[in-house]
Design an enzyme around this catalytic site. Structure first.
Site, short mmCIF file in Angstrom:
data_model
loop_
_atom_site.label_atom_id
_atom_site.label_comp_id
_atom_site.label_asym_id
_atom_site.label_seq_id
_atom_site.Cartn_x
_atom_site.Cartn_y
_atom_site.Cartn_z
N GLU A 43 0.81 -1.43 0.00
CA GLU A 43 0.13 -0.15 -0.05
C GLU A 43 0.87 1.52 -0.09
O GLU A 43 1.82 1.25 0.61
CB GLU A 43 -0.98 -0.06 1.27
CG GLU A 43 -1.89 0.95 1.47
CD GLU A 43 -2.67 1.27 2.46
OE1 GLU A 43 -3.87 1.86 2.58
OE2 GLU A 43 -2.57 0.69 3.50
N LYS A 117 -9.84 1.81 -2.44
CA LYS A 117 -10.17 1.18 -1.21
C LYS A 117 -11.55 1.64 -0.61
O LYS A 117 -12.00 2.71 -0.75
CB LYS A 117 -9.17 1.97 -0.21
CG LYS A 117 -9.02 1.32 1.22
CD LYS A 117 -7.91 1.97 2.07
CE LYS A 117 -7.68 1.48 3.28
NZ LYS A 117 -6.53 1.90 4.04
N CYS A 158 -5.94 -3.01 2.72
CA CYS A 158 -5.49 -2.94 3.99
C CYS A 158 -6.82 -2.99 4.97
O CYS A 158 -7.24 -4.18 5.09
CB CYS A 158 -4.60 -1.44 4.16
SG CYS A 158 -3.99 -1.20 5.85
#
Length: 280
Positions: A43, A117, A158
Site C-alpha cells: 500500500e 479502497k 488494508c
C-alpha cells in the site's frame, strides 16, 4: 491445477517518488528473475503513508495517458513478464477527488483491474493512534477481482481486510486467492495482521496474502511489516519481519479444491436462514 509462484515485495518507501518507483522496479524485476509469476507491491508504495501526503503524491489513473507511477507499473509488469498487483497509490480523479487505489497489470503491461479502497481507515484507539483517511480521501464503491491462468484473484486494500464480506463475496464469485496490499501500524499490526489474514483464508478456503511496506522508524506512520502468505487451511506458508525484502511462496492452487471437497462449507451454507452476501 498449476503451481503459482507468488512474491510479496516489502518495500522501503521514502519521500522521493522517483526513488520509490526505481526501487519498486528493481525489486519486481528481481522477483521475476527468481521465477515469480504474480508479484505484489505494498500500500502507498510510491509515497509515505499519511493524509498529509496523499494530495502531493496523487496521480490520475489513465492507461491511455499514464502518469509517472502508472507508466512505471506498466513497464515493470511488461519487462518482468509477470502479473503485478501494484500496491496502491494516491489517485486524483478528474474532479479532484482523492482515493487510495490499487492497479493490477498483466504480463503485457496492460491494466486489467483497478480497486479503490472501499473501507477508509478511520480509527481512534485512546492513547495509541488516531487516523482518519476520510479527512482527505473518498471511499471506493466496488469490489474487485481479476483473472489469471491460476484462477480468479480478489484484491482489496488494508482496512478492507477487516470486513469479511469482501473476501466472502470474492470467494462466492469464484476467487481462489485474496491479495491485500496493506500498511497496518505498530498498534493494530501485532494484534490483528496475521489473525485477520488467516481468518479470511479459512473462512473462504482461499489463499490469502498481505503485502506491507517495510518499517521506517523515522516515518510519521510506522508500518508493522510482516508481509505474509497463508493457505486455505490458515497455515502461514511464508512471512518476514519489519525489514525490506521479498517474501516468496509456491502455491499449489489445487489445494483450494482439496480443502473445499474435504470440508464443503461452500455448498452447506443456509441461505434460507441468513442472506447470501454475494447475491446480486
Amino acid at each position: 491445477m498449476a503451481m503459482l509462484k507468488l512474491a510479496l515485495v516489502q518495500l522501503a518507501v521514502g519521500a522521493q517518488k522517483a526513488a520509490n518507483l526505481a526501487n519498486a522496479r528493481s525489486k519486481v524485476l528481481e522477483a521475476a528473475k527468481a521465477g515469480a509469476q504474480l508479484v505484489v507491491l505494498p500500500e502507498c508504495f510510491n509515497s509515505p503513508y499519511g493524509t498529509q501526503y496523499f494530495g502531493e503524491y496523487a496521480e490520475e489513473i489513465d492507461a491511455s495517458k499514464p502518469g509517472e507511477s502508472i507508466a512505471a507499473l506498466s513497464s515493470m509488469a511488461r519487462d518482468g513478464r509477470v502479473y503485478l498487483v501494484g500496491g496502491s497509490i494516491p489517485e486524483r480523479d478528474a474532479g479532484g477527488r482523492l482515493y487510495n487505489t490499487c492497479t493490477v497489470w498483466d504480463p503485457a503491461g496492460a491494466l486489467v483491474a483497478t480497486h479503490r479502497k472501499v473501507h477508509l481507515f478511520d480509527i481512534d484507539i485512546p492513547g495509541k493512534i488516531v487516523f482518519k483517511e476520510s479527512d482527505v480521501l473518498e471511499a471506493g464503491s466496488a469490489l474487485t477481482t481479476f483473472g489469471t491462468p491460476w484462477g480468479r484473484v480478489g484484491v482489496a486494500i488494508c482496512y478492507d481486510m477487516r470486513f469479511p464480506e469482501v473476501a466472502m463475496v470474492a470467494a462466492r464469485r469464484g476467487c481462489r486467492m485474496m491479495v491485500y496490499p496493506g500498511a497496518f501500524n505498530m498498534t493494530t499490526g501485532p494484534l490483528h495482521w496475521e489473525l485477520l489474514l488467516r481468518a479470511r483464508a479459512v473462512d473462504n478456503q482461499v489463499f490469502a496474502a498481505a503485502c506491507s511496506p517495510a518499517r521506517d522508524a523515522q516515518a510519521t506512520y510506522q508500518a508493522w511489516g510482516h508481509s505474509t502468505v497463508v493457505d486455505p487451511h490458515a497455515r502461514v506458508l511464508a512471512t518476514t519481519d519489519e525489514r525490506p525484502g521479498i517474501v516468496y511462496a509456491d502455491l499449489d492452487m489445487g489445494l483450494v479444491d482439496e480443502v473445499r471437497a474435504a470440508v464443503p462449507v461452500h455448498t452447506q451454507r443456509r441461505f434460507d436462514v441468513y442472506p447470501d452476501v454475494a447475491a446480486k
